[in-house]
Design a protein around this motif. Structure first.
Motif, PDB file in Angstrom:
ATOM      1  N   ASN A  58     -26.664  -7.178  94.312  1.00 33.28           N
ATOM      2  CA  ASN A  58     -27.154  -7.263  93.004  1.00 33.28           C
ATOM      3  C   ASN A  58     -27.038  -8.998  92.362  1.00 33.28           C
ATOM      4  OD1 ASN A  58     -24.708  -7.112  92.279  1.00 33.28           O
ATOM      5  ND2 ASN A  58     -24.761  -5.774  90.648  1.00 33.28           N
ATOM      6  N   ASP A  59     -26.782  -9.783  93.234  1.00 32.74           N
ATOM      7  CA  ASP A  59     -26.407 -11.185  92.574  1.00 32.74           C
ATOM      8  C   ASP A  59     -27.871 -11.779  92.614  1.00 32.74           C
ATOM      9  OD1 ASP A  59     -27.012 -12.832  95.035  1.00 32.74           O
ATOM     10  OD2 ASP A  59     -25.253 -12.407  95.901  1.00 32.74           O
ATOM     11  N   PRO A  60     -27.563 -12.865  91.926  1.00 33.55           N
ATOM     12  CA  PRO A  60     -29.136 -13.651  91.454  1.00 33.55           C
ATOM     13  C   PRO A  60     -30.078 -13.870  92.658  1.00 33.55           C
ATOM     14  CG  PRO A  60     -27.465 -14.510  90.113  1.00 33.55           C
ATOM     15  CD  PRO A  60     -26.497 -13.542  91.229  1.00 33.55           C
TER      16      PRO A  60
ATOM     17  N   TRP B 299     -29.770 -12.573  96.045  1.00 26.25           N
ATOM     18  CA  TRP B 299     -29.868 -11.582  97.099  1.00 26.25           C
ATOM     19  C   TRP B 299     -31.338 -11.500  97.256  1.00 26.25           C
ATOM     20  CZ3 TRP B 299     -26.087  -9.599 100.049  1.00 26.25           C
ATOM     21  CH2 TRP B 299     -26.493  -8.654 100.958  1.00 26.25           C
ATOM     22  N   PRO B 300     -31.711 -11.338  98.470  1.00 23.03           N
ATOM     23  CA  PRO B 300     -30.747 -11.369  99.773  1.00 23.03           C
ATOM     24  C   PRO B 300     -30.965 -12.889 100.303  1.00 23.03           C
ATOM     25  CG  PRO B 300     -32.981 -10.325 100.611  1.00 23.03           C
ATOM     26  CD  PRO B 300     -32.985 -10.747  98.740  1.00 23.03           C
ATOM     27  N   ALA B 301     -31.573 -13.907  99.733  1.00 23.06           N
ATOM     28  CA  ALA B 301     -31.996 -15.197 100.157  1.00 23.06           C
ATOM     29  C   ALA B 301     -30.469 -15.846 100.070  1.00 23.06           C
ATOM     30  CB  ALA B 301     -32.857 -16.071  99.269  1.00 23.06           C
ATOM     31  N   PRO B 302     -30.626 -16.983 100.574  1.00 23.11           N
ATOM     32  CA  PRO B 302     -29.382 -18.008 100.526  1.00 23.11           C
ATOM     33  C   PRO B 302     -29.144 -18.603  99.335  1.00 23.11           C
ATOM     34  CG  PRO B 302     -30.701 -18.456 102.449  1.00 23.11           C
ATOM     35  CD  PRO B 302     -31.536 -17.664 101.722  1.00 23.11           C
ATOM     36  N   VAL B 303     -27.901 -18.823  98.744  1.00 26.76           N
ATOM     37  CA  VAL B 303     -27.969 -19.277  97.466  1.00 26.76           C
ATOM     38  C   VAL B 303     -28.143 -20.805  97.138  1.00 26.76           C
ATOM     39  CG1 VAL B 303     -25.763 -17.690  97.064  1.00 26.76           C
ATOM     40  CG2 VAL B 303     -25.267 -20.079  97.762  1.00 26.76           C
ATOM     41  N   TRP B 304     -28.513 -21.572  98.192  1.00 24.11           N
ATOM     42  CA  TRP B 304     -28.760 -23.048  97.934  1.00 24.11           C
ATOM     43  C   TRP B 304     -30.045 -23.281  97.328  1.00 24.11           C
ATOM     44  CZ3 TRP B 304     -25.811 -21.247 102.231  1.00 24.11           C
ATOM     45  CH2 TRP B 304     -24.812 -21.984 102.307  1.00 24.11           C
ATOM     46  N   GLY B 305     -29.864 -23.892  96.141  1.00 26.66           N
ATOM     47  CA  GLY B 305     -30.962 -24.292  95.458  1.00 26.66           C
ATOM     48  C   GLY B 305     -31.783 -23.346  94.700  1.00 26.66           C
ATOM     49  N   LYS B 306     -31.210 -22.488  94.546  1.00 26.81           N
ATOM     50  CA  LYS B 306     -31.882 -21.157  94.025  1.00 26.81           C
ATOM     51  C   LYS B 306     -31.686 -21.434  92.010  1.00 26.81           C
ATOM     52  CE  LYS B 306     -33.221 -18.168  96.900  1.00 26.81           C
ATOM     53  NZ  LYS B 306     -34.756 -18.019  97.057  1.00 26.81           N
ATOM     54  N   PHE B 307     -30.657 -21.779  91.761  1.00 29.46           N
ATOM     55  CA  PHE B 307     -30.445 -21.739  90.337  1.00 29.46           C
ATOM     56  C   PHE B 307     -29.664 -23.011  90.135  1.00 29.46           C
ATOM     57  CE2 PHE B 307     -30.419 -17.448  91.535  1.00 29.46           C
ATOM     58  CZ  PHE B 307     -31.597 -16.663  90.691  1.00 29.46           C
ATOM     59  N   ASP B 308     -29.917 -23.749  88.798  1.00 26.63           N
ATOM     60  CA  ASP B 308     -29.018 -24.667  88.250  1.00 26.63           C
ATOM     61  C   ASP B 308     -27.574 -24.126  88.407  1.00 26.63           C
ATOM     62  OD1 ASP B 308     -31.164 -26.710  87.760  1.00 26.63           O
ATOM     63  OD2 ASP B 308     -31.245 -26.219  85.862  1.00 26.63           O
ATOM     64  N   ARG B 309     -26.532 -25.100  88.552  1.00 33.28           N
ATOM     65  CA  ARG B 309     -25.038 -24.590  88.595  1.00 33.28           C
ATOM     66  C   ARG B 309     -24.685 -24.277  87.147  1.00 33.28           C
ATOM     67  NH1 ARG B 309     -20.371 -28.470  89.421  1.00 33.28           N
ATOM     68  NH2 ARG B 309     -21.645 -29.885  88.736  1.00 33.28           N
ATOM     69  N   MET B 310     -23.967 -23.315  87.296  1.00 28.57           N
ATOM     70  CA  MET B 310     -23.365 -22.688  85.934  1.00 28.57           C
ATOM     71  C   MET B 310     -21.786 -22.980  86.050  1.00 28.57           C
ATOM     72  SD  MET B 310     -24.035 -19.600  83.911  1.00 28.57           S
ATOM     73  CE  MET B 310     -23.694 -18.085  85.312  1.00 28.57           C
TER      74      MET B 310
ATOM     75  N   TYR C   6     -21.649 -17.324  91.629  1.00 33.32           N
ATOM     76  CA  TYR C   6     -20.998 -16.610  92.982  1.00 33.32           C
ATOM     77  C   TYR C   6     -19.476 -17.110  93.217  1.00 33.32           C
ATOM     78  CZ  TYR C   6     -26.041 -17.308  93.788  1.00 33.32           C
ATOM     79  OH  TYR C   6     -27.422 -17.356  93.384  1.00 33.32           O
ATOM     80  N   PRO C   7     -18.568 -16.258  93.528  1.00 36.53           N
ATOM     81  CA  PRO C   7     -17.425 -16.695  94.051  1.00 36.53           C
ATOM     82  C   PRO C   7     -17.666 -17.323  95.498  1.00 36.53           C
ATOM     83  CG  PRO C   7     -17.482 -14.268  93.473  1.00 36.53           C
ATOM     84  CD  PRO C   7     -18.841 -14.685  93.454  1.00 36.53           C
ATOM     85  N   TRP C   8     -17.477 -18.841  95.280  1.00 37.60           N
ATOM     86  CA  TRP C   8     -17.923 -19.658  96.481  1.00 37.60           C
ATOM     87  C   TRP C   8     -16.782 -20.534  96.621  1.00 37.60           C
ATOM     88  CZ3 TRP C   8     -23.266 -22.521  95.803  1.00 37.60           C
ATOM     89  CH2 TRP C   8     -23.457 -23.030  96.904  1.00 37.60           C
ATOM     90  N   PHE C   9     -16.237 -20.548  97.817  1.00 39.12           N
ATOM     91  CA  PHE C   9     -15.031 -21.199  98.094  1.00 39.12           C
ATOM     92  C   PHE C   9     -15.353 -22.276  99.528  1.00 39.12           C
ATOM     93  CE2 PHE C   9     -13.687 -17.823  95.590  1.00 39.12           C
ATOM     94  CZ  PHE C   9     -12.811 -18.147  94.716  1.00 39.12           C
TER      95      PHE C   9
END
Length: 142
Positions: A102-104, A106-117, A34-37
């Motif tokens: 369509n992000d990996p 969605w619609p849940a929060p991004v925290w802890g969903k996937f290993d960092r890339m 994600y673009p995450w700033f």
């Protein structure tokens, strides 16, 4: 660096520093899902927004709004998620995450969903160039 300010070690480890606005340091989370700033007010010992002075809260709101509007336009966001949680990293910091239907996660929060890339060096250079172009004169080097 502002006097007595130190970036939390977890933020320093997980992020790429892009520059500084008047109040906040601008970071890029090194996760290309994600673009995450992240904005971090460069004031020592802050954990909450209410600990800022009135003028600093206004400045934070202005910097956050400018960043969010710019990212929404630059990345064609479906939604901007903006949050100051701080459960793992107590230092006050505000996440600005560009979300797409369509992000990996969605619609849940991004925290802890996937290993960092992590980003490639080439992609970091592209993002740095885009941010520098959009914030000419507003973002200084650290």
């Amino acid at each position: 660096m502002k006097q007595n300010f130190a970036l939390h070690p977890r933020l320093a480890e997980d992020c790429i520093t892009l520059g500084r606005f008047g109040l906040c340091r601008l970071l890029l989370m090194n996760d290309s899902h994600y673009p995450w700033f992240i904005l971090v007010p460069e004031k020592p010992d802050l954990t909450e927004i209410y600990q800022l002075s009135t003028d600093e809260r206004i400045r934070l709101t202005e910097e956050s709004s400018l960043l969010a509007e710019t990212l929404a336009d630059l990345y064609r966001a479906d939604k901007m998620n903006i949050a100051a949680i701080g459960n793992l990293v107590p230092q006050l910091h505000i996440h600005h995450i560009v979300r797409y239907r369509n992000d990996p996660a969605w619609p849940a929060p991004v925290w802890g969903k996937f290993d960092r890339m992590p980003y490639t060096e080439e992609k970091i250079a592209v993002i740095r160039g885009q941010i520098d172009d959009r914030f000419k004169g507003l973002l200084s080097e650290i």
